[in-house]
Design an enzyme around this catalytic site. Structure first.
Site, PDB file in Angstrom:
ATOM      1  N   HIS A  34     -27.344  -1.217  11.229  1.00  0.00           N
ATOM      2  CA  HIS A  34     -26.367  -2.301  11.338  1.00  0.00           C
ATOM      3  C   HIS A  34     -27.133  -3.627  11.327  1.00  0.00           C
ATOM      4  O   HIS A  34     -28.371  -3.640  11.192  1.00  0.00           O
ATOM      5  CB  HIS A  34     -25.528  -2.139  12.616  1.00  0.00           C
ATOM      6  CG  HIS A  34     -26.352  -1.930  13.851  1.00  0.00           C
ATOM      7  ND1 HIS A  34     -27.151  -2.908  14.379  1.00  0.00           N
ATOM      8  CD2 HIS A  34     -26.533  -0.840  14.630  1.00  0.00           C
ATOM      9  CE1 HIS A  34     -27.759  -2.444  15.455  1.00  0.00           C
ATOM     10  NE2 HIS A  34     -27.418  -1.184  15.631  1.00  0.00           N
ATOM     11  N   HIS A  37     -30.347  -3.987  13.276  1.00  0.00           N
ATOM     12  CA  HIS A  37     -31.539  -3.458  12.594  1.00  0.00           C
ATOM     13  C   HIS A  37     -31.988  -4.403  11.482  1.00  0.00           C
ATOM     14  O   HIS A  37     -33.175  -4.676  11.335  1.00  0.00           O
ATOM     15  CB  HIS A  37     -31.243  -2.095  11.952  1.00  0.00           C
ATOM     16  CG  HIS A  37     -30.931  -1.002  12.924  1.00  0.00           C
ATOM     17  ND1 HIS A  37     -29.706  -0.398  12.991  1.00  0.00           N
ATOM     18  CD2 HIS A  37     -31.704  -0.384  13.844  1.00  0.00           C
ATOM     19  CE1 HIS A  37     -29.715   0.533  13.920  1.00  0.00           C
ATOM     20  NE2 HIS A  37     -30.915   0.566  14.464  1.00  0.00           N
ATOM     21  N   GLN A  61     -35.245  12.673  22.963  1.00  0.00           N
ATOM     22  CA  GLN A  61     -34.811  11.560  23.814  1.00  0.00           C
ATOM     23  C   GLN A  61     -33.336  11.659  24.204  1.00  0.00           C
ATOM     24  O   GLN A  61     -32.828  10.794  24.909  1.00  0.00           O
ATOM     25  CB  GLN A  61     -35.108  10.215  23.164  1.00  0.00           C
ATOM     26  CG  GLN A  61     -34.246   9.854  21.966  1.00  0.00           C
ATOM     27  CD  GLN A  61     -34.739   8.578  21.296  1.00  0.00           C
ATOM     28  OE1 GLN A  61     -35.755   8.570  20.609  1.00  0.00           O
ATOM     29  NE2 GLN A  61     -34.026   7.477  21.504  1.00  0.00           N
ATOM     30  N   GLY A 149     -35.703  -4.387  19.442  1.00  0.00           N
ATOM     31  CA  GLY A 149     -34.624  -5.260  19.902  1.00  0.00           C
ATOM     32  C   GLY A 149     -34.559  -5.315  21.420  1.00  0.00           C
ATOM     33  O   GLY A 149     -34.814  -4.322  22.107  1.00  0.00           O
TER      34      GLY A 149
HETATM   35  O1  PAF Z   1     -34.220   2.524  19.660  1.00  0.00           O
HETATM   36  C1  PAF Z   1     -34.196   3.519  18.909  1.00  0.00           C
HETATM   37  O2  PAF Z   1     -33.514   3.542  17.888  1.00  0.00           O
HETATM   38  C2  PAF Z   1     -35.015   4.738  19.272  1.00  0.00           C
HETATM   39  O3  PAF Z   1     -35.081   4.896  20.650  1.00  0.00           O
HETATM   40  C3  PAF Z   1     -36.425   4.730  18.656  1.00  0.00           C
HETATM   41  C4  PAF Z   1     -37.246   3.575  19.177  1.00  0.00           C
HETATM   42  C5  PAF Z   1     -36.321   4.641  17.137  1.00  0.00           C
HETATM   43  C6  PAF Z   1     -37.160   6.009  19.024  1.00  0.00           C
HETATM   44  O4  PAF Z   1     -36.503   7.149  18.566  1.00  0.00           O
END
Ligand code: PAF
Length: 282
Positions: A34, A37, A61, A149
């Site tokens: 989006h 990014h 994660q 960000g």
């Molecule tokens: O912020 C994110 O999109 C994710 O946590 C990252 C830094 C790409 C790690 O998977």
């Protein structure tokens, strides 16, 4: 734009570029790109000769399997978008096997208390997973500058510490949160909200803005109570936490001290979608 799915091909390409002593910027993402990014990517394109964008939805994660499985994916649109930004973008789009070689587990990192509060408390193992994948990506990409960000401010601080601890020669560039006109912070997860839930979600920013406006004049307890009152009007919002914390060590505070930098942080579930946001209070 050149696209790589495997590490060997990607690294060979990068090695050839690096021979010319070029500067490499890196923007790690999980796709569903989006304007938040694109602002990081455009900054990287401006400040570097080549910019690597990674798209990888990192399983370690996610503390909730349904959240992982329902994470928005739109790879053809992402590619179109990246193509429209610059021809100096290299897309690295590995699959889980390429990154984890059959062992989909987090490594163990010591971040002191940084990963104990807020997101760390509410999403067990989340930051160990983030650090694991980001560390792997840093080793693969060996960039000069990496862009994150401020919306994920706790993640940003943890990555700054990871870079420092591992002695990477890498500048971590903090980038401002990008918001819609109504204040809602841009996030890939917003795509999971219908219009009425998006409207409700703008109350998170309203709560943060209230804290910012009144931080110097009201007692902390009053701010906490007012924020709770404000959000209680919306049954669709279930708050995980609202916290005012030191910007450096991220420890939620009970009393304000002079000359310290604080931020207000919020996480809430809105109609089944978990959103986070934060705002600086100085
Ligand atoms: O912020 C994110 O999109 C994710 O946590 C990252 C830094 C790409 C790690 O998977």
């Amino acid at each position: 734009m050149i696209i790589f799915n495997n590490i060997v091909g990607f690294k060979n390409h990068l090695r050839k570029l690096k021979n010319d002593n070029v500067k490499i910027g890196f923007v790690p993402t999980m796709g569903a790109l989006h304007n938040g990014h694109t602002s990081l990517i455009k900054k990287s394109v401006l400040e570097n000769d080549y910019s690597v964008v990674s798209i990888f939805i990192n399983p370690t994660q996610f503390n909730n399997i349904n959240d992982y499985k329902s994470y928005p994916i739109n790879i053809s649109r992402d590619i179109e978008l990246l193509d429209s930004i610059s021809e100096n973008i290299i897309l690295f789009k590995p699959d889980t096997e390429e990154i984890y070689s059959g062992k989909v587990v987090s490594d163990s990192y010591d971040f002191g208390d940084l990963d104990k509060y807020m997101e760390g408390k509410h999403r067990k193992g989340h930051f160990q997973g983030v650090a694991t994948v980001v560390n792997k990506l840093f080793e693969i990409v060996s960039a000069d500058n990496v862009y994150f960000g401020e919306k994920d401010f706790q993640q940003l601080r943890i990555i700054e510490v990871l870079v420092q601890k591992n002695g990477y020669k890498l500048n971590v560039i903090r980038c401002k949160t990008i918001r819609q006109n109504d204040g809602l912070a841009l996030s890939s997860r917003n795509k999971k909200l219908d219009i009425s839930s998006q409207n409700i979600a703008t109350n998170l920013f309203k709560a943060l803005s209230f804290a910012k406006k009144n931080f110097d004049t009201l007692d902390l307890e009053v701010i906490y109570a007012k924020v709770e009152d404000l959000l209680q009007n919306f049954p669709q919002i279930s708050i995980d936490y609202f916290a005012i914390a030191d910007e450096n060590d991220l420890k939620p505070i009970k009393h304000k001290k002079k000359n310290q930098k604080y931020r207000a942080f919020i996480a809430a579930d809105i109609s089944g979608v978990r959103l986070i946001d934060n705002i600086k209070l100085y």
